[in-house]
Design an enzyme around this catalytic site. Structure first.
Site, mmCIF file in Angstrom:
data_model
loop_
_atom_site.group_PDB
_atom_site.id
_atom_site.type_symbol
_atom_site.label_atom_id
_atom_site.label_comp_id
_atom_site.label_asym_id
_atom_site.label_seq_id
_atom_site.Cartn_x
_atom_site.Cartn_y
_atom_site.Cartn_z
ATOM 1 N N ASN B 134 53.310 54.028 81.206
ATOM 2 C CA ASN B 134 53.772 55.417 81.322
ATOM 3 C C ASN B 134 55.210 55.421 81.816
ATOM 4 O O ASN B 134 55.467 55.325 83.006
ATOM 5 C CB ASN B 134 52.847 56.187 82.267
ATOM 6 C CG ASN B 134 53.265 57.637 82.437
ATOM 7 O OD1 ASN B 134 54.405 58.001 82.141
ATOM 8 N ND2 ASN B 134 52.352 58.469 82.924
ATOM 9 N N CYS B 137 56.550 60.334 82.385
ATOM 10 C CA CYS B 137 56.233 61.493 83.232
ATOM 11 C C CYS B 137 57.520 62.067 83.822
ATOM 12 O O CYS B 137 58.228 61.394 84.570
ATOM 13 C CB CYS B 137 55.278 61.069 84.352
ATOM 14 S SG CYS B 137 54.779 62.453 85.375
ATOM 15 N N THR B 203 55.678 64.374 77.868
ATOM 16 C CA THR B 203 56.030 65.788 77.960
ATOM 17 C C THR B 203 57.527 66.011 78.097
ATOM 18 O O THR B 203 58.276 65.133 78.514
ATOM 19 C CB THR B 203 55.321 66.436 79.159
ATOM 20 O OG1 THR B 203 55.636 65.678 80.322
ATOM 21 C CG2 THR B 203 53.823 66.469 78.954
ATOM 22 N N CYS B 348 55.777 96.634 54.024
ATOM 23 C CA CYS B 348 56.078 96.654 55.451
ATOM 24 C C CYS B 348 57.578 96.579 55.729
ATOM 25 O O CYS B 348 58.025 96.919 56.814
ATOM 26 C CB CYS B 348 55.361 95.515 56.174
ATOM 27 S SG CYS B 348 56.005 93.878 55.786
ATOM 28 N N CYS B 382 70.768 85.983 46.591
ATOM 29 C CA CYS B 382 69.704 85.183 47.224
ATOM 30 C C CYS B 382 70.107 83.715 47.248
ATOM 31 O O CYS B 382 70.437 83.142 46.216
ATOM 32 C CB CYS B 382 68.390 85.368 46.459
ATOM 33 S SG CYS B 382 67.049 84.305 47.069
ATOM 34 N N CYS B 388 62.528 85.298 54.009
ATOM 35 C CA CYS B 388 61.671 86.425 53.614
ATOM 36 C C CYS B 388 60.231 85.961 53.420
ATOM 37 O O CYS B 388 59.287 86.623 53.842
ATOM 38 C CB CYS B 388 62.197 87.088 52.346
ATOM 39 S SG CYS B 388 62.390 85.986 50.926
#
Lengths: 461, 428
Positions: B134, B137, B203, B348, B382, B388
């Site tokens: 490890n 950490c 992490t 929408c 475009c 989109c």
């Protein structure tokens, strides 16, 4: 310990009170967040265009999602100060929720009414506690405006006019404000004296005083007001109930559905309101539905709603019709009343079947009889022209231009007494708001401000 | 049915799904429950030199999206806070009771050769299949010169890996921290130290949110907070890229990879395997939903492989590596245009406002006869960016259609507008 026994009468009274509880219980914080999260946050959303007051619905729902409930309520109330009543009483299924794009995607529309109630109730509760009204008045203009009628149109006008810095005096014929919000909406839509709470909240802006028991044409005249004030707004609604014009209409047990609803709304205890065993409601609008359902809730054995045309022509929405059927109201179509019978008190009513012949609704001559000891007329309201003098009236409503001004300069009108859109609270609120903006512009035109069209484009009379 | 068994650093596992060294693998009770649900292996929560660390309360902060779904967790829990003896005894028991499951011993120590070596030997003697270092950490332990304090220094990565290799005869996994600039540097250091595999990512250093009432970061410990380690769905894109970097780098491409970072579903796992991972490690998803999630991971991956005709994981492992290239190798003549299906459009307006406000003003609104509105792509404007399509809430309503322009494959180095290319052309 012995359990206290309820007397049968007491139990019946409690059952009736329970039957009149909130039609839709409010959403709690978690449910509101989940529902708000379903909203797609449409751009230039169809729901906004479907709302007569054009509330920015996607924004207020987004604000629920971001935990900005105060802001959410302000977004609503800025467009519609009676957003609380509209959240409860609007036929959302044909307005905002009917326009929700999710309907197109085979999904249930967003529960806009329920979300709106969540936000507005939150802010109203908060304001009731700390007393700080969410809108501030502009500097005093020194102008005084008069309003006739403390219904949704008149109060919406008064609030907006007060916000714009004017002082407003409202003349109300009855002993209480609210108009149809107070007297005409079904009790289960407006529980806990909501109409009065909303008015207390609305008046919290200041600058509005209400004179009760003052009736136009009896206690004061239009010309009195015109002399005393810088502008006048008429929001008298439709005070007269339609008549059937059939034999027996004068018998006891025949009354306008609105009077019946009013008794219910004003009753301290619903179970004390007199109701029949066999109730017949005549009409096809939401008032007819409200009266029919409430009769059933009061314990009527049979409630029959009779409408002269077909289901599709009823102005009550499909949702309201379903609600009536769920409440065991029988709906009969294609029949019109021909006579009411009884000895002093009505005991039955005769109907003639109808159909469309040559494009016109006509009786077929075939009749049937319904036993009825209470007959409620919900066949539409009429404007009472008392005190309107020379004001131009067309089709029984006051004529206004696109600035809500009547044929008499300086006198404005809105709500059900003009022909602006559907006869709904939400439309009345919009009329009052726009009329206040229009009168404000007219009064300050000297300040070289360019006039802006105040009308929403929904078509004035 | 597809064979999900895998072999990583010489260790055979019944499936590629392992639980990462973290709270879920803290003790025998949890590990047994995980094995019962079908996890192929666990990396035991990191063991240190006694006396054990002491943890604080609380330990987790959550990062939620717009709709209230958790996209990441940040934690400030330290390594195992139980005595080494207890952990080692439980590892031995689990090995004996679950002979077909993999147990890797995770460890960390200060930069002291003897400490590393003694701890590695003790863990190896418990019967683990391999040892994971490890070096990642990013909270608490690094302040004591361990974890990411070592992982951020390539020389220390190499040294610690070598120390462990020298004393144990087991596969060694060096677990890398993402809190560095270029993942290839520590990966190459691990390789130089003799690592059989690398595990990544650990992490990400983070503050997950600030409590605006208390004016302190979450999680709060008596009014104060600290930075912690961020994990969960949100870090998956970072992990995918780092795994791909190692897989397509000439020096490290043969280094085996145990992929970690936001793996929630079988699809996430398949993506890491397609980028070269031999197996995956999961933590956050299990913490949110329990060990049962492995059942769908197994069933879903198996169904996917059957559908595609892959019999073993090796049949598709690394298949996406060759298609992961530098920007300079992309075809600049490839062209896409958005196509909006009017039938399925619910009007929408999300595509319009996204394009209008933030992209290329290439979607126009037209009024329809029925009172509705139609959204029309202006092909000339475009640029085929996909925005989109991504914001559209309706599945397959907007699709990107390749333009058959007949142009040849053209990369930036060969592009006529490339100033460098022009300079070369002129100099010739």
């Amino acid at each position: 310990m012995r359990k206290k026994q309820l007397s049968p009468t007491h139990k019946r009274d409690m059952d009736i009170e329970r039957a009149f509880s909130d039609l839709h219980p409010p959403l709690d914080a978690g449910a509101a967040f989940i529902e708000a999260s379903r909203c797609l946050y449409c751009y230039d959303a169809p729901c906004i265009n479907a709302c007569p007051t054009a509330i920015d619905i996607p924004t207020f729902i987004h604000q629920i999602r971001t935990d900005n409930l105060d802001g959410s309520a302000r977004t609503i109330l800025d467009a519609n100060i009676m957003g609380g009543t509209c959240a409860r009483a609007c036929p959302t299924e044909i307005l905002c929720e009917g326009a929700c794009v999710l309907n197109k995607g085979d999904e249930k529309p967003i529960r806009i009414g329920a979300l709106q109630r969540r936000s507005v109730d939150h802010l109203m509760d908060k304001v009731a506690k700390n007393g700080t009204h969410p809108f501030q008045r502009a500097p005093q203009s020194g102008r005084r405006l008069a309003v006739i009628g403390a219904g949704p149109a008149g109060l919406s006008f008064a609030h907006r006019a007060a916000m714009l810095g004017h002082d407003v005096t409202v003349y109300e014929a009855r002993p209480k404000p609210g108009g149809l919000n107070e007297y005409g909406l079904a009790a289960y839509k407006m529980v806990d004296d909501f109409a009065q709470k909303e008015i207390d909240f609305l008046l919290g802006i200041g600058g509005i005083s209400i004179k009760y028991g003052k009736k136009l044409g009896e206690d004061f005249s239009l010309s009195d007001l015109k002399k005393q004030y810088d502008g006048v707004f008429i929001g008298i609604g439709l005070g007269g109930s339609g008549t059937l014009g059939i034999p027996g209409e004068d018998l006891d047990g025949v009354e306008p559905a609105l009077s019946f609803i009013e008794h219910l709304r004003q009753a301290k205890q619903k179970s004390h309101v007199k109701c029949g065993r066999h109730v017949v409601v005549i009409g096809g609008g939401n008032t007819a539905i409200d009266a029919a359902i409430q009769s059933k809730k009061l314990g009527a054995e049979t409630v029959t709603l009779v409408y002269r045309r077909g289901d599709d022509s009823m102005s009550a929405t499909a949702w309201e019709r379903d609600l009536a059927r769920l409440n065991d109201v029988q709906i009969r179509t294609w029949a019109r009343p021909s006579s009411i019978g009884g000895d002093q008190k009505a005991d039955h009513i005769m109907f003639e079947r109808t159909k469309i012949i040559d494009g016109r609704l006509q009786g077929t001559g075939e009749t049937y009889r319904l036993t009825a000891d209470l007959i409620l007329k919900a066949i539409g309201q009429k404007m009472l022209p008392l005190g309107l003098g020379d004001l131009q009236i067309k089709n029984g409503r006051i004529v206004v231009d696109d600035q809500y001004q009547t044929s008499m300069p300086g006198i404005y009108a809105g709500g059900d007494c003009i022909q602006s859109g559907d006869d709904l609270t939400v439309q009345a609120v919009q009329d009052g708001k726009l009329a206040a903006l229009a009168i404000d512009q007219a009064l300050t035109r000297n300040d070289a401000q360019p006039p802006v069209a105040a009308h929403s484009g929904k078509g004035g009379a | 049915m597809a064979d999900l068994s895998c072999r990583i650093a010489g260790i055979d596992s019944i499936n590629p799904f392992w639980l990462a060294s973290a709270p879920p693998t803290d003790k025998k009770y949890n590990v047994v429950r995980a094995f019962q649900k079908g996890w192929g292996g666990v990396v035991w929560k990191t063991l240190g030199v006694d006396p054990p660390v002491v943890n604080v309360t609380s330990r987790y902060g959550l990062h939620k999206d717009f709709k209230g779904a958790t996209i990441g967790i940040n934690n400030i829990e330290l390594i195992s806070d139980r005595p080494l003896d207890v952990n080692l005894r439980e590892i031995e028991e689990c090995r004996r009771e679950w002979p077909d499951r993999v147990i890797i011993g995770s460890m960390m120590a200060e930069m002291d050769e003897q400490a590393w070596k003694e701890l590695a030997i003790r863990i190896a003697n418990s019967g683990v299949h391999g040892i994971e270092l490890n070096l990642g950490c990013p909270h608490g332990m690094c302040e004591r010169g361990m974890g990411s304090a070592i992982g951020q220094v390539p020389e220390m990565v190499e040294k610690t890996t070598r120390w462990v290799r020298e004393v144990v005869d087991l596969p060694v996994f060096t677990k890398l921290t993402p809190n560095i600039t270029d993942i290839l540097v520590p990966a190459e250091a691990a390789l130089a130290g003799g690592a059989h595999a690398v595990s990544l990512i650990n992490t990400v250093n983070s503050i997950v949110s600030v409590d605006l009432d208390a004016m302190a970061p979450d999680p709060m410990i008596d009014g104060k907070g600290t930075h912690g380690g961020y994990c969960g769905s949100a870090v998956k894109p970072i992990a995918l890229n780092m795994v791909a970097e190692i897989a397509r780098n000439a020096a490290t491409r043969d280094l085996e990879i145990s992929a970690i970072g936001g793996i929630n579903t079988w699809r996430d796992a398949a993506e890491f395997i397609a980028l070269g991972a031999s197996g995956v490690q999961v933590c956050t998803a299990a913490m949110l939903y329990g060990f049962r999630i492995v059942e769908d991971m197994i069933a879903g991956l198996s169904a996917f492989m059957d559908e595609k005709g892959y019999k073993t994981l090796d049949d598709f492992r690394g298949r996406a590596v060759a298609n992961t290239v530098d920007w300079n190798e992309l075809n600049m003549n490839f062209d896409l245009k958005a196509r909006i299906d009017e039938e399925s459009c619910i009007e929408c307006g999300r595509c319009h406002i996204a394009c209008e406000d933030t992209s290329h003003q290439a979607i126009r609104i037209e009024a329809k006869d029925d009172g509705g509105r139609r959204f029309v792509v202006i092909d000339d404007d475009c640029v085929g960016c996909n925005l989109c399509m991504h914001v559209c809430p309706v599945d397959q309503c907007i699709e990107m259609e390749p333009v058959a322009n007949g142009l040849p494959h053209l990369t930036w180095p060969d592009h006529p507008k490339n100033p460098a290319h022009k300079a070369v052309a002129e100099s010739v």
